[in-house]
Design an enzyme around this catalytic site. Structure first.
Site, PDB file in Angstrom:
ATOM      1  N   ASP A 189       0.858  -1.181   0.000  1.00 55.97           N
ATOM      2  CA  ASP A 189       0.000   0.000   0.000  1.00 55.97           C
ATOM      3  C   ASP A 189       0.896   1.234   0.000  1.00 55.97           C
ATOM      4  O   ASP A 189       1.780   1.367   0.856  1.00 55.97           O
ATOM      5  CB  ASP A 189      -0.893   0.027   1.242  1.00 55.97           C
ATOM      6  CG  ASP A 189      -1.964  -1.055   1.219  1.00 55.97           C
ATOM      7  OD1 ASP A 189      -2.280  -1.552   0.126  1.00 55.97           O
ATOM      8  OD2 ASP A 189      -2.481  -1.396   2.300  1.00 55.97           O
TER       9      ASP A 189
ATOM     10  N   ASP B 242     -13.469  -4.413  -1.880  1.00 52.65           N
ATOM     11  CA  ASP B 242     -13.328  -4.223  -0.440  1.00 52.65           C
ATOM     12  C   ASP B 242     -14.633  -4.631   0.226  1.00 52.65           C
ATOM     13  O   ASP B 242     -15.622  -3.894   0.199  1.00 52.65           O
ATOM     14  CB  ASP B 242     -12.985  -2.770  -0.123  1.00 52.65           C
ATOM     15  CG  ASP B 242     -11.638  -2.362  -0.696  1.00 52.65           C
ATOM     16  OD1 ASP B 242     -10.797  -3.254  -0.911  1.00 52.65           O
ATOM     17  OD2 ASP B 242     -11.429  -1.157  -0.936  1.00 52.65           O
TER      18      ASP B 242
END
Length: 259
Positions: free
Chosen positions: A11, A130
């Site tokens: 990330d 997600d």
């Protein structure tokens, strides 16, 4: 049988690799290129890079580090972050990425998946989902703009419905990011992954929950996923990728070993 894949996830926020827990409280864990090079050397099958704040800010991934990664590693890598058009995807691929991944932009415009499919081919288009489990209702729902806690919002999609829609639009691969399990290292959500596997005809990557080598074996054996993505166990040196692969081979799991 195709070999299962081990996929470290990096990330990226403001040019650094970060990691949070359940998509919150991100801390800096290292620099992009050195971490990428380390994982490639350890035997990762591919890497995934998420510019986690790009979509929430209305920006696109910083392409400068994409080219630096391409110069340093010799394994495939996928890049995500605010990609809203075929032209933006083309630029990222031109800088050296092998695949592009879309998440929030696809929720805003599902036809983007089809346009990318038609332009670059199914194998190049990954959709990240997600997914959040609401214990009160028992529902799995899809969240958007999760890279910024303040910007995160609910969508109208139940996870399984969205899995079917992104396949209909032409995605080549799905990464199921289980938000409840993210960073807690208690194991992958096998129950949810099995529900998705039952309706998923494209390669499925499990994300969220890896804490031990046994968790990887479990997700490959029980949930029948094609790849397992993890972050904190690799960033913090809890699991070495080469040792993980040796363990998986000992468990009878098809895996590619590096020489």
């Amino acid at each position: 049988m195709l070999a299962k894949r081990i996929v470290p996830c990096l990330d990226v926020k403001d040019g650094k690799v970060v990691k949070g827990v359940q998509f919150r409280n991100h801390e800096i864990v290292g620099d992009i290129v050195p971490l990428a090079a380390r994982y490639a050397q350890e035997g990762a099958d591919e890497l995934v890079f998420y510019d986690i704040s790009a979509s929430a800010k209305g920006a696109i991934v910083d392409k400068s580090w994409v080219s630096r990664i391409a110069e340093r590693i010799d394994i495939p890598f996928c890049v995500a972050g605010g990609i809203k058009t075929a032209e933006q995807a083309r630029e990222i691929l031109a800088f050296g990425a092998d695949k592009i991944s879309i998440n929030s932009p696809a929720l805003s415009d599902p036809s983007l998946i089809r346009r990318l499919h038609d332009e670059f081919g199914r194998q190049c288009v990954v959709v990240g989902i997600d997914s959040f489990y609401d214990a009160g209702s028992g529902n799995y729902t899809v969240k958007q703009f999760t890279g910024d806690e303040a910007a995160t919002k609910d969508t109208r999609w139940h996870t399984l419905d969205w899995v079917e829609e992104v396949q209909r639009q032409g995605c080549g691969e799905i990464v199921l990011n289980v938000m409840n399990q993210d960073g807690v290292r208690q194991g992958y959500d096998i129950e949810q992954l099995l529900k998705v596997r039952a309706i998923c005809d494209v390669p499925l990557i499990a994300s969220g929950g890896a804490g031990t080598m046994a968790h990887f074996a479990e997700v490959f054996t029980d949930a029948r996923v094609d790849a397992a993505l993890a972050a904190s166990v690799f960033h913090k040196g809890i699991i070495n990728i080469g040792e993980l692969k040796q363990f998986l081979v000992s468990q009878g799991i098809a895996i590619r070993l590096t020489e």
